[in-house]
Design an enzyme around this catalytic site. Structure first.
Site, PDB file in Angstrom:
ATOM      1  N   GLU A   1      12.055  -8.231 -10.573  1.00 17.48           N
ATOM      2  CA  GLU A   1      10.837  -8.175  -9.272  1.00 17.48           C
ATOM      3  C   GLU A   1      10.344  -9.636  -9.165  1.00 17.48           C
ATOM      4  O   GLU A   1       9.160  -9.888  -8.875  1.00 17.48           O
ATOM      5  CB  GLU A   1       9.800  -7.190  -9.811  1.00 17.48           C
TER       6      GLU A   1
ATOM      7  N   LYS B   1       5.132   5.402  -4.113  1.00 16.98           N
ATOM      8  CA  LYS B   1       6.293   4.885  -3.593  1.00 16.98           C
ATOM      9  C   LYS B   1       7.229   5.608  -2.621  1.00 16.98           C
ATOM     10  O   LYS B   1       7.564   6.846  -2.985  1.00 16.98           O
ATOM     11  CB  LYS B   1       7.367   4.731  -4.909  1.00 16.98           C
TER      12      LYS B   1
HETATM   13  P1  PGA Z   1      11.662   0.727 -10.612  1.00 18.31           P
HETATM   14  O1  PGA Z   1      10.483  -0.029 -11.074  1.00 18.31           O
HETATM   15  O2  PGA Z   1      11.776   0.555  -9.056  1.00 18.31           O
HETATM   16  O3  PGA Z   1      12.694   0.224 -11.211  1.00 18.31           O
HETATM   17  O4  PGA Z   1      11.467   2.324 -10.890  1.00 18.31           O
HETATM   18  C1  PGA Z   1       9.272  -0.052 -10.503  1.00 18.31           C
HETATM   19  C2  PGA Z   1       8.113   0.596 -11.280  1.00 18.31           C
HETATM   20  O5  PGA Z   1       8.387   1.068 -12.440  1.00 18.31           O
HETATM   21  O6  PGA Z   1       6.920   0.751 -11.024  1.00 18.31           O
HETATM   22 ZN    ZN Z   2       6.430   2.021 -12.956  1.00 18.74          ZN
END
Ligand code: PGA
Ligand code: ZN
Length: 440
Positions: free
Chosen positions: A219, A353
């Site tokens: 990220e 998400k």
């Molecule tokens: P991930 O990480 O997209 O690998 O799940 C993002 C998070 O954990 O917030």
């Molecule tokens: Zn997370």
């Protein structure tokens, strides 16, 4: 009224070079909406299913040809002709076509690509920005909520990855993200400027430590080798001081512990590589509470594991009045799990998400439920991202208040930060900004 004429779908690549689904939705008048689906690494067990081909000879089994074919062959003929403005009806049709609780028949990646592309096409057909269209959907959904729940488009306060560990960086840190929140910022663009200064300052502090700071995680956060997790907290505090910020006043720390990945369900213990002995939930809560006492931490995500409901209750009882406690793997953006959290006093905030649940409407459902329960929503990217910036419009259009995208490095992250600069310009000098008030 614009209707859906056709869908196109194809396999493209995400920021880790893994295949993902891209969908074009074409309106009867010719307007086109395009969306690309993100993908996680520290995924929760309860997330909707990301359909992968599993053919080891192609993209190491990660191809999404089946999901693409599902869009073309199963979804497109079934929803052609539907009203693009009726996102709820289109998403309901997608759920009916799939018919499984976790979207395993057609794939949540197929469904989400269509769901988001439809929203883009609806906005394009009206000649509107996506956040304006999303805001109309949000106002419709928020109609019955407390008048204090924000309705108007609002620039979110970002929480930004500075130091990456866990499954995203592969070094020796257990915590997945140590994030910075520019709590002194007065506008989104001011926040972004502070964030960039902090990112440089963190790099400088790491360089002085000789911590091989040049590598960045998935990220965009620095992926240094440090002595332990706590040293990462000190680095961020030192960087705040170097930037002329007062830790705990105009700059705060947020953590995404992502503890599920070092939790052993067989023994109920948390196994941090930097802590000599495995800990139970109570030990984990003590560790986090100690950090909160010593560092300006205002937000903790996944401090305990995805099915450790008892640990979540203990953590919330202990820290919930002074710290934002975000459920990510815990809630997976799904109302059934969020309802359980609200009822049982687990967490006080929810990560949003889109691909954890698989449609825009269900994402809005989670936002509505969060707002009804007084849980703060934080719209979030995944560790696998693309140039798609839909979540920027989602965060602004639903006045979510906070956004988590990753760092100010790697263009799949900047695509969202830059999109929000354009939105802020669009909203004009009076653009609302969630700011410090959105946090405890
Ligand atoms: P991930 O990480 O997209 O690998 O799940 C993002 C998070 O954990 O917030
Ligand atoms: Zn997370």
């Amino acid at each position: 009224m614009a209707t859906l004429r056709a869908l196109k779908a194809r396999q493209v690549l995400d920021s880790r070079g893994r295949p993902t689904v891209e969908v074009d939705a074409i309106a009867d008048g010719g307007a086109v909406g395009r969306a690309i689906v993100p993908s996680g690494a520290s995924t929760g067990r309860h997330e909707a299913l990301e359909l992968r081909d599993g053919d080891p000879g192609r993209y190491a089994g990660l191809g999404v040809g089946k999901a693409v074919e599902n869009v073309r062959a199963a979804i497109a003929p079934a929803i052609a002709g539907m009203d693009l403005d009726d996102q709820a009806a289109i998403d309901a049709a997608l759920l009916a076509l799939d018919g499984t609780p976790n979207k395993s028949k057609l794939g949540a990646n197929a469904l989400l690509g269509v769901s988001m592309a439809v929203a883009h096409a609806a906005a394009a057909a009206r000649g509107e920005e996506l956040f304006v269209h999303v805001n109309r959907l949000w106002k419709g959904r928020a109609a019955g909520l407390d008048p204090a729940v924000p309705r108007e488009p609002t620039m979110p306060l970002p929480m930004v990855n500075m130091i990456s560990g866990g499954l995203h960086a592969g070094r020796n840190l257990d915590i997945q993200d140590v994030l910075f929140i520019p709590t002194g910022a007065e506008s989104y663009s001011h926040a972004l400027e502070t964030i960039v200064a902090m990112y440089r300052a963190v790099g400088g502090v790491l360089k002085e430590l000789g911590a091989e700071s040049v590598l960045v995680g998935d990220e965009g956060g620095y992926g240094p080798k440090l002595e332990n997790d706590e040293q990462a907290l000190r680095v961020v505090v030192d960087a705040m001081l170097a930037c002329g910020l007062t830790p705990g006043v105009d700059g705060h720390i947020a953590l995404d512990v992502a503890s599920t990945h070092f939790f052993d369900p067989a023994t109920g213990s948390y196994r941090l590589s930097n802590v000599a002995r495995p800990m139970d939930s109570a030990g984990m809560v003590d560790l986090l509470a100690g950090w909160v006492d010593r560092y300006p931490i205002i937000s903790i995500e996944d401090g305990v594991a995805e099915d450790d409901w008892g640990g979540w209750k203990a953590l919330t009882d202990r820290l919930g009045d002074r710290v934002q406690l975000i459920g990510d793997d815990l809630f997976v953006t799904q109302t059934a799990r969020l309802e359980r959290g609200v009822a049982s006093g687990a967490a006080n905030a929810v990560l949003i998400k889109v691909n954890q649940v698989g449609t825009l409407t269900e994402t809005l459902d989670a936002l509505v439920l969060a707002r009804r329960a007084g849980f703060r929503p934080v719209v979030s990217a995944r560790s696998g991202e693309t140039e798609d910036a839909t979540i920027a419009d989602l965060a602004v259009g639903t006045a979510a208040g906070q956004i988590k995208i990753g760092s100010v490095a790697r263009s799949e992250r900047l695509a969202k930060y830059n999109r929000m600069l354009r939105i802020e310009e669009d909203l004009g000098p009076d653009a609302r900004f969630a700011g410090r008030g959105t946090l405890p």
